[in-house]
Design an enzyme around this catalytic site. Structure first.
Site, PDB file in Angstrom:
ATOM      1  N   THR A  13      27.020  34.006  32.918  1.00 28.88           N
ATOM      2  CA  THR A  13      28.100  35.474  34.318  1.00 28.88           C
ATOM      3  C   THR A  13      27.627  37.102  33.591  1.00 28.88           C
ATOM      4  OG1 THR A  13      29.502  33.804  33.830  1.00 28.88           O
ATOM      5  CG2 THR A  13      30.255  35.879  35.696  1.00 28.88           C
ATOM      6  N   ILE A  14      28.240  37.848  32.801  1.00 27.30           N
ATOM      7  CA  ILE A  14      28.455  39.023  32.470  1.00 27.30           C
ATOM      8  C   ILE A  14      26.562  39.428  32.100  1.00 27.30           C
ATOM      9  CG2 ILE A  14      28.939  41.689  30.538  1.00 27.30           C
ATOM     10  CD1 ILE A  14      30.931  39.630  33.218  1.00 27.30           C
ATOM     11  N   SER A 140      37.784  43.978  28.092  1.00 28.31           N
ATOM     12  CA  SER A 140      37.533  42.940  29.027  1.00 28.31           C
ATOM     13  C   SER A 140      37.847  43.059  30.972  1.00 28.31           C
ATOM     14  CB  SER A 140      38.313  41.773  28.817  1.00 28.31           C
ATOM     15  OG  SER A 140      40.129  42.458  29.657  1.00 28.31           O
ATOM     16  N   CYS A 141      37.854  42.618  31.809  1.00 30.07           N
ATOM     17  CA  CYS A 141      37.671  43.032  33.313  1.00 30.07           C
ATOM     18  C   CYS A 141      38.662  43.206  33.778  1.00 30.07           C
ATOM     19  CB  CYS A 141      37.497  41.323  34.022  1.00 30.07           C
ATOM     20  SG  CYS A 141      38.248  40.516  33.416  1.00 30.07           S
ATOM     21  N   ARG A 169      41.326  34.431  37.973  1.00 28.91           N
ATOM     22  CA  ARG A 169      41.175  33.804  38.723  1.00 28.91           C
ATOM     23  C   ARG A 169      41.210  32.482  38.003  1.00 28.91           C
ATOM     24  NH1 ARG A 169      39.035  33.677  34.924  1.00 28.91           N
ATOM     25  NH2 ARG A 169      36.514  34.674  34.144  1.00 28.91           N
ATOM     26  N   HIS A 194      46.577  41.236  27.413  1.00 23.45           N
ATOM     27  CA  HIS A 194      45.614  42.920  28.558  1.00 23.45           C
ATOM     28  C   HIS A 194      46.753  43.688  28.084  1.00 23.45           C
ATOM     29  CE1 HIS A 194      46.288  38.581  30.365  1.00 23.45           C
ATOM     30  NE2 HIS A 194      44.501  38.832  31.291  1.00 23.45           N
ATOM     31  N   GLY A 195      48.492  43.511  27.616  1.00 29.25           N
ATOM     32  CA  GLY A 195      48.857  45.645  27.322  1.00 29.25           C
ATOM     33  C   GLY A 195      48.272  45.630  26.202  1.00 29.25           C
ATOM     34  N   HIS A 220      40.483  38.613  40.515  1.00 33.98           N
ATOM     35  CA  HIS A 220      41.943  39.065  40.012  1.00 33.98           C
ATOM     36  C   HIS A 220      42.752  39.529  40.352  1.00 33.98           C
ATOM     37  CE1 HIS A 220      40.326  36.882  35.989  1.00 33.98           C
ATOM     38  NE2 HIS A 220      39.918  37.645  35.811  1.00 33.98           N
TER      39      HIS A 220
HETATM   40  P1  NAD Z   1      29.269  32.844  29.916  1.00 34.43           P
HETATM   41  O1  NAD Z   1      29.281  31.203  29.289  1.00 34.43           O
HETATM   42  O2  NAD Z   1      29.127  33.227  31.191  1.00 34.43           O
HETATM   43  O3  NAD Z   1      27.860  33.417  28.789  1.00 34.43           O
HETATM   44  C1  NAD Z   1      27.973  33.013  27.438  1.00 34.43           C
HETATM   45  C2  NAD Z   1      26.064  33.130  27.873  1.00 34.43           C
HETATM   46  O4  NAD Z   1      25.709  33.100  25.674  1.00 34.43           O
HETATM   47  C3  NAD Z   1      25.879  31.994  28.274  1.00 34.43           C
HETATM   48  O5  NAD Z   1      24.515  31.976  28.151  1.00 34.43           O
HETATM   49  C4  NAD Z   1      25.820  30.947  26.577  1.00 34.43           C
HETATM   50  O6  NAD Z   1      24.574  29.530  27.299  1.00 34.43           O
HETATM   51  C5  NAD Z   1      25.629  31.984  25.627  1.00 34.43           C
HETATM   52  N1  NAD Z   1      25.806  31.369  24.600  1.00 34.43           N
HETATM   53  C6  NAD Z   1      26.640  30.698  24.313  1.00 34.43           C
HETATM   54  N2  NAD Z   1      26.432  30.818  22.886  1.00 34.43           N
HETATM   55  C7  NAD Z   1      25.278  31.648  21.976  1.00 34.43           C
HETATM   56  C8  NAD Z   1      24.992  32.260  20.946  1.00 34.43           C
HETATM   57  N3  NAD Z   1      24.526  31.260  19.981  1.00 34.43           N
HETATM   58  N4  NAD Z   1      24.075  32.741  21.346  1.00 34.43           N
HETATM   59  C9  NAD Z   1      23.255  33.157  21.827  1.00 34.43           C
HETATM   60  N5  NAD Z   1      24.025  33.229  23.069  1.00 34.43           N
HETATM   61  C10 NAD Z   1      25.080  32.182  23.511  1.00 34.43           C
HETATM   62  O7  NAD Z   1      30.120  34.386  29.017  1.00 34.43           O
HETATM   63  P2  NAD Z   1      30.550  34.816  29.851  1.00 34.43           P
HETATM   64  O8  NAD Z   1      31.327  34.655  31.102  1.00 34.43           O
HETATM   65  O9  NAD Z   1      29.301  36.372  30.486  1.00 34.43           O
HETATM   66  O10 NAD Z   1      30.600  35.984  29.343  1.00 34.43           O
HETATM   67  C11 NAD Z   1      30.825  36.383  28.161  1.00 34.43           C
HETATM   68  C12 NAD Z   1      30.865  37.824  27.738  1.00 34.43           C
HETATM   69  O11 NAD Z   1      32.242  39.116  28.363  1.00 34.43           O
HETATM   70  C13 NAD Z   1      33.261  37.601  26.666  1.00 34.43           C
HETATM   71  O12 NAD Z   1      33.174  38.567  25.581  1.00 34.43           O
HETATM   72  C14 NAD Z   1      33.905  37.738  27.936  1.00 34.43           C
HETATM   73  O13 NAD Z   1      35.140  37.634  27.578  1.00 34.43           O
HETATM   74  C15 NAD Z   1      33.618  38.313  28.586  1.00 34.43           C
HETATM   75  N6  NAD Z   1      33.865  38.697  29.936  1.00 34.43           N
HETATM   76  C16 NAD Z   1      33.860  38.038  30.444  1.00 34.43           C
HETATM   77  C17 NAD Z   1      34.427  37.707  31.938  1.00 34.43           C
HETATM   78  C18 NAD Z   1      34.345  36.587  32.877  1.00 34.43           C
HETATM   79  O14 NAD Z   1      34.831  36.932  33.783  1.00 34.43           O
HETATM   80  N7  NAD Z   1      33.300  36.443  33.367  1.00 34.43           N
HETATM   81  C19 NAD Z   1      34.673  39.353  32.558  1.00 34.43           C
HETATM   82  C20 NAD Z   1      34.402  40.692  31.448  1.00 34.43           C
HETATM   83  C21 NAD Z   1      34.685  40.187  30.081  1.00 34.43           C
END
Ligand code: NAD
Length: 340
Positions: A13-14, A140-141, A169, A194-195, A220
């Site tokens: 995702t990110i 975070s977001c 969400r 979050h705070g 969100h």
């Molecule tokens: P995700 O699950 O969509 O993607 C994570 C990726 O990392 C996947 O491709 C997974 O296969 C890979 N992965 C898992 N274990 C691994 C390892 N040991 N080594 C290498 N790769 C590995 O997660 P995301 O939603 O992209 O979230 C990533 C970070 O960003 C988290 O800290 C999350 O809290 C933060 N974040 C997420 C969002 C959101 O809404 N999705 C928003 C802001 C921040």
């Protein structure tokens, strides 16, 4: 110009959005991305021309699947200045030691605790605090959303107290595992984290948060009540937000009544992956009574932190000292309107 050599660890995702954004910057080179398994996303990364790096233990799976790799993570560390770690929350700690041993800088994401990096980042609020740092964390977001609006307001009229409810969400659009798919789920551990996360960047801010998970994947939504130091007007708050970087004002009168229309707007804008990088505030949903501000804002959780990651790279790699210049450069590359 020597380009900053960047890799992305964790490509979903990110991570995939950060990779696209890095590839769009003229002062950065995307060295590659990592995958643990040869999924469709690994194949798509190859189609985009990105080199794939995998953990040692995954090499066989990629070879067996006939998916081309450029090397292991250890090989990748030798070619980069900085890694943007986009692995799931709490995995970052495992990698921090590797980054340290390899002598590379790393940015962690909001799923990690502030203590892991020791510094947290938001472009508008504290760009210079990550200057030259080995590690930092893009918050975070939701925290990014709150900082984008509350920080500019606080600079003009000190916030005495902020009370925020986050309607979250339940899952990202590509996620078929999380829920609820029917119902609203309050976070019963109160106040929510979050705070304190906002306080990792604005430690002086009195902010209390609650959260409810809702059956939606799009965005969100925050409801904010803030008491300000002095009486103000709706117009004064609007004027601050008109100038605030990466904040987009919309109006329900124009037909943007829900997060669904915001996502439609992002599609109409032709954004990559239909992303809405800005925090979206309803112009006609802002109301000031005396010194109390009421407002709503929407956060596209998949993308609002992406421009912050790019600015954070520049700060940590000492590539641009002026925050406004970095923000403008990132905005131009991502198609985000620039405010002056
Ligand atoms: P995700 O699950 O969509 O993607 C994570 C990726 O990392 C996947 O491709 C997974 O296969 C890979 N992965 C898992 N274990 C691994 C390892 N040991 N080594 C290498 N790769 C590995 O997660 P995301 O939603 O992209 O979230 C990533 C970070 O960003 C988290 O800290 C999350 O809290 C933060 N974040 C997420 C969002 C959101 O809404 N999705 C928003 C802001 C921040």
């Amino acid at each position: 110009m020597t380009k900053i050599r960047v890799a992305v660890n964790g490509y979903r995702t990110i991570g995939k959005r950060v990779a696209t954004a890095i590839a769009a910057q003229d002062d950065m080179e995307l060295v590659g991305v990592t995958k643990t398994r040869p999924t469709f996303e690994a194949l798509t990364a190859l189609d985009k021309g990105y080199d794939l790096y995998v953990p040692e233990e995954s090499v066989k799976a990629f070879n067996d699947a006939g998916v081309r790799i450029a090397g292991t993570l250890q090989d990748m560390y030798k070619k980069v200045d900085i890694v943007v770690d986009c692995t799931p929350g709490n995995v970052g700690e495992f990698y921090r030691d590797q980054y340290k041993a390899a002598g590379v800088k790393a940015i962690f994401q909001g799923g990690e605790d502030h203590a892991l990096a020791g510094t947290s980042f938001n472009s508008t609020a504290n760009y210079s605090e990550s200057w030259g740092a080995q590690f930092s964390r893009v918050v975070s977001c939701n925290t990014t959303g709150l900082l984008r609006t509350l920080n500019p307001i606080d600079r003009v009229n000190k916030i005495q107290n902020a009370f925020v409810t986050i309607v979250r969400r339940a899952a990202d659009p590509g996620d078929s595992k999380n829920g609820p798919i029917n119902g609203l789920e309050p976070s019963v551990k109160l106040p929510t984290h979050h705070g304190p996360d906002v306080q990792s960047i604005m430690p002086w801010l009195n902010i209390s948060t609650m959260a409810v998970k809702a059956s939606t994947t799009l965005m969100h939504l925050h409801t904010i009540v803030a008491q300000l130091e002095r009486e103000t007007t709706t117009e004064e708050i609007l004027a601050i937000l008109e100038k605030a970087p990466r904040v987009r004002l919309v109006s329900s009168k124009d037909g943007i009544k829900t997060t669904a229309q915001i996502m439609e707007l992002a599609r109409d804008l032709g954004r990559d992956r239909s992303d809405m990088y800005e925090i979206v505030v309803w112009r006609d949903g802002i109301k000031v009574v005396g010194n109390t501000l009421y407002m709503y804002q929407a956060v596209h959780q998949e993308s609002d932190v992406i421009p912050e990651n790019i600015d954070c790279i520049r700060s940590m790699c000492k590539a641009e000292q002026d925050v406004a210049a970095s923000v403008a450069k990132t905005n131009a590359a991502l198609g985000i309107p620039q405010k002056n």
